[in-house]
Structures are given as structure tokens and as C-alpha cells.
Design a protein around this motif. Structure first.
Motif, PDB file in Angstrom:
ATOM      1  N   PHE A 151       0.832  -1.202   0.000  1.00 31.27           N
ATOM      2  CA  PHE A 151       0.000   0.000   0.000  1.00 31.27           C
ATOM      3  C   PHE A 151       0.870   1.257   0.000  1.00 31.27           C
ATOM      4  O   PHE A 151       0.590   2.213  -0.718  1.00 31.27           O
ATOM      5  CB  PHE A 151      -0.934   0.004   1.207  1.00 31.27           C
ATOM      6  CG  PHE A 151      -1.816   1.206   1.278  1.00 31.27           C
ATOM      7  CD1 PHE A 151      -2.911   1.335   0.441  1.00 31.27           C
ATOM      8  CD2 PHE A 151      -1.540   2.237   2.168  1.00 31.27           C
ATOM      9  CE1 PHE A 151      -3.722   2.453   0.489  1.00 31.27           C
ATOM     10  CE2 PHE A 151      -2.341   3.360   2.220  1.00 31.27           C
ATOM     11  CZ  PHE A 151      -3.431   3.469   1.377  1.00 31.27           C
ATOM     12  N   GLY A 152       1.931   1.249   0.791  1.00 25.55           N
ATOM     13  CA  GLY A 152       2.831   2.405   0.840  1.00 25.55           C
ATOM     14  C   GLY A 152       3.525   2.659  -0.478  1.00 25.55           C
ATOM     15  O   GLY A 152       3.657   3.807  -0.924  1.00 25.55           O
ATOM     16  N   LEU A 161       2.428   1.714  -3.516  1.00 23.95           N
ATOM     17  CA  LEU A 161       1.425   2.168  -4.488  1.00 23.95           C
ATOM     18  C   LEU A 161       1.019   3.617  -4.249  1.00 23.95           C
ATOM     19  O   LEU A 161       0.859   4.394  -5.198  1.00 23.95           O
ATOM     20  CB  LEU A 161       0.200   1.254  -4.450  1.00 23.95           C
ATOM     21  CG  LEU A 161       0.412  -0.144  -5.015  1.00 23.95           C
ATOM     22  CD1 LEU A 161      -0.835  -0.985  -4.805  1.00 23.95           C
ATOM     23  CD2 LEU A 161       0.784  -0.085  -6.473  1.00 23.95           C
ATOM     24  N   TYR A 162       0.866   4.001  -2.975  1.00 22.68           N
ATOM     25  CA  TYR A 162       0.511   5.378  -2.677  1.00 22.68           C
ATOM     26  C   TYR A 162       1.636   6.335  -3.083  1.00 22.68           C
ATOM     27  O   TYR A 162       1.370   7.416  -3.609  1.00 22.68           O
ATOM     28  CB  TYR A 162       0.199   5.553  -1.184  1.00 22.68           C
ATOM     29  CG  TYR A 162      -0.148   6.972  -0.849  1.00 22.68           C
ATOM     30  CD1 TYR A 162      -1.399   7.475  -1.159  1.00 22.68           C
ATOM     31  CD2 TYR A 162       0.782   7.830  -0.282  1.00 22.68           C
ATOM     32  CE1 TYR A 162      -1.725   8.783  -0.890  1.00 22.68           C
ATOM     33  CE2 TYR A 162       0.463   9.140  -0.010  1.00 22.68           C
ATOM     34  CZ  TYR A 162      -0.791   9.616  -0.314  1.00 22.68           C
ATOM     35  OH  TYR A 162      -1.089  10.918  -0.053  1.00 22.68           O
ATOM     36  N   THR A 163       2.879   5.933  -2.870  1.00 25.33           N
ATOM     37  CA  THR A 163       4.013   6.781  -3.258  1.00 25.33           C
ATOM     38  C   THR A 163       4.047   6.974  -4.766  1.00 25.33           C
ATOM     39  O   THR A 163       4.269   8.089  -5.259  1.00 25.33           O
ATOM     40  CB  THR A 163       5.334   6.159  -2.773  1.00 25.33           C
ATOM     41  OG1 THR A 163       5.267   5.987  -1.357  1.00 25.33           O
ATOM     42  CG2 THR A 163       6.512   7.034  -3.123  1.00 25.33           C
ATOM     43  N   PHE A 193       1.452   6.805  -6.791  1.00 22.93           N
ATOM     44  CA  PHE A 193       0.283   7.647  -7.070  1.00 22.93           C
ATOM     45  C   PHE A 193       0.591   9.112  -6.776  1.00 22.93           C
ATOM     46  O   PHE A 193       0.267  10.007  -7.553  1.00 22.93           O
ATOM     47  CB  PHE A 193      -0.884   7.127  -6.225  1.00 22.93           C
ATOM     48  CG  PHE A 193      -2.173   7.858  -6.394  1.00 22.93           C
ATOM     49  CD1 PHE A 193      -2.752   8.037  -7.631  1.00 22.93           C
ATOM     50  CD2 PHE A 193      -2.837   8.358  -5.285  1.00 22.93           C
ATOM     51  CE1 PHE A 193      -3.957   8.700  -7.774  1.00 22.93           C
ATOM     52  CE2 PHE A 193      -4.033   9.020  -5.412  1.00 22.93           C
ATOM     53  CZ  PHE A 193      -4.590   9.193  -6.660  1.00 22.93           C
ATOM     54  N   TRP A 194       1.266   9.374  -5.659  1.00 23.19           N
ATOM     55  CA  TRP A 194       1.615  10.733  -5.246  1.00 23.19           C
ATOM     56  C   TRP A 194       2.608  11.356  -6.228  1.00 23.19           C
ATOM     57  O   TRP A 194       2.462  12.509  -6.631  1.00 23.19           O
ATOM     58  CB  TRP A 194       2.189  10.693  -3.831  1.00 23.19           C
ATOM     59  CG  TRP A 194       2.371  12.026  -3.207  1.00 23.19           C
ATOM     60  CD1 TRP A 194       1.439  12.728  -2.516  1.00 23.19           C
ATOM     61  CD2 TRP A 194       3.558  12.827  -3.217  1.00 23.19           C
ATOM     62  NE1 TRP A 194       1.990  13.924  -2.092  1.00 23.19           N
ATOM     63  CE2 TRP A 194       3.272  13.994  -2.505  1.00 23.19           C
ATOM     64  CE3 TRP A 194       4.830  12.654  -3.747  1.00 23.19           C
ATOM     65  CZ2 TRP A 194       4.214  14.996  -2.317  1.00 23.19           C
ATOM     66  CZ3 TRP A 194       5.764  13.654  -3.569  1.00 23.19           C
ATOM     67  CH2 TRP A 194       5.448  14.809  -2.858  1.00 23.19           C
ATOM     68  N   CYS A 215       0.878  12.341  -9.482  1.00 19.85           N
ATOM     69  CA  CYS A 215       0.140  13.601  -9.349  1.00 19.85           C
ATOM     70  C   CYS A 215       1.091  14.796  -9.340  1.00 19.85           C
ATOM     71  O   CYS A 215       0.816  15.819  -9.973  1.00 19.85           O
ATOM     72  CB  CYS A 215      -0.707  13.593  -8.085  1.00 19.85           C
ATOM     73  SG  CYS A 215      -2.119  12.487  -8.190  1.00 19.85           S
ATOM     74  N   GLN A 248      -1.551  15.074   2.827  1.00 22.28           N
ATOM     75  CA  GLN A 248      -0.955  13.823   2.369  1.00 22.28           C
ATOM     76  C   GLN A 248      -1.981  12.740   2.050  1.00 22.28           C
ATOM     77  O   GLN A 248      -1.877  12.068   1.043  1.00 22.28           O
ATOM     78  CB  GLN A 248       0.022  13.296   3.419  1.00 22.28           C
ATOM     79  CG  GLN A 248       1.309  14.056   3.494  1.00 22.28           C
ATOM     80  CD  GLN A 248       2.179  13.849   2.285  1.00 22.28           C
ATOM     81  OE1 GLN A 248       2.290  12.748   1.787  1.00 22.28           O
ATOM     82  NE2 GLN A 248       2.783  14.908   1.805  1.00 22.28           N
ATOM     83  N   GLY A 249      -2.951  12.549   2.897  1.00 20.85           N
ATOM     84  CA  GLY A 249      -3.890  11.456   2.700  1.00 20.85           C
ATOM     85  C   GLY A 249      -4.842  11.668   1.555  1.00 20.85           C
ATOM     86  O   GLY A 249      -5.112  10.756   0.770  1.00 20.85           O
ATOM     87  N   ILE A 299      -6.026  12.514  -4.295  1.00 20.99           N
ATOM     88  CA  ILE A 299      -7.402  12.182  -4.680  1.00 20.99           C
ATOM     89  C   ILE A 299      -8.166  13.452  -5.038  1.00 20.99           C
ATOM     90  O   ILE A 299      -8.883  13.500  -6.039  1.00 20.99           O
ATOM     91  CB  ILE A 299      -8.090  11.410  -3.543  1.00 20.99           C
ATOM     92  CG1 ILE A 299      -7.366  10.086  -3.320  1.00 20.99           C
ATOM     93  CG2 ILE A 299      -9.561  11.174  -3.859  1.00 20.99           C
ATOM     94  CD1 ILE A 299      -7.739   9.373  -2.054  1.00 20.99           C
TER      95      ILE A 299
END
Length: 77
Positions: free
Chosen positions: A20-21, A23-25, A27-28, A31, A57-58, A62
Motif C-alpha cells: 500500500f505504501g 502504491l501510494y508513493t 500515485f503521489w 500527481c 498527504q492522505g 485524490i
């Protein structure tokens, strides 16, 4: 405290949080690169979106994907 927490996490949970970390990185970063490469209607919007991405951050990425397209300039060629 943190070490005991990590020791009590099961292997599957640790892999889930790590995945998850990562994938989020990704994604960030996507963006952030999109913000830096885009042209906006208002010149200050690029700075505003970067600040939102950094400090929210969260939900920052999105919110950018949901609302950022309306603030970009469109080229008709």
C-alpha cells in the motif's frame, strides 16, 4: 513501542502495508509530475496544487485527480 508493534504484525499484514505504501508513493509522484507538467488557467494554481499535495498527504492526490482537470487550460488544435 514501535518495535513491539512491528514484531506483533503478521507477515501478510506487513506485506499489505508495504505494498500500500509503495502504491501510494507512486500515485503521489504521478500527481506531482502531472501538476508540474500542466498549464493552468490561473498561474497561481500550480503552486496551490503543490501545497495541497504536500500538506494534505492522505487526500491531496485524490482531490487533485477529482478537481484538478477543471483548473487546467485546454488546447484546441
Amino acid at each position: 513501542m514501535t518495535l513491539s508493534f512491528i514484531q506483533n504484525i503478521g507477515g501478510a499484514s506487513l506485506i499489505f502495508f508495504l505494498l500500500f505504501g509503495i502504491l501510494y508513493t507512486i500515485f503521489w509522484i504521478y500527481c506531482l509530475v502531472d501538476i508540474l507538467r500542466s498549464e493552468f488557467k490561473d498561474p497561481n494554481m500550480k503552486i496551490i496544487w503543490i501545497v495541497i499535495l504536500l500538506f494534505a498527504q492522505g487526500i491531496g492526490p485524490i482531490v487533485y485527480l477529482a478537481m484538478g482537470k477543471s483548473t487546467k487550460t485546454t488546447y484546441s488544435s
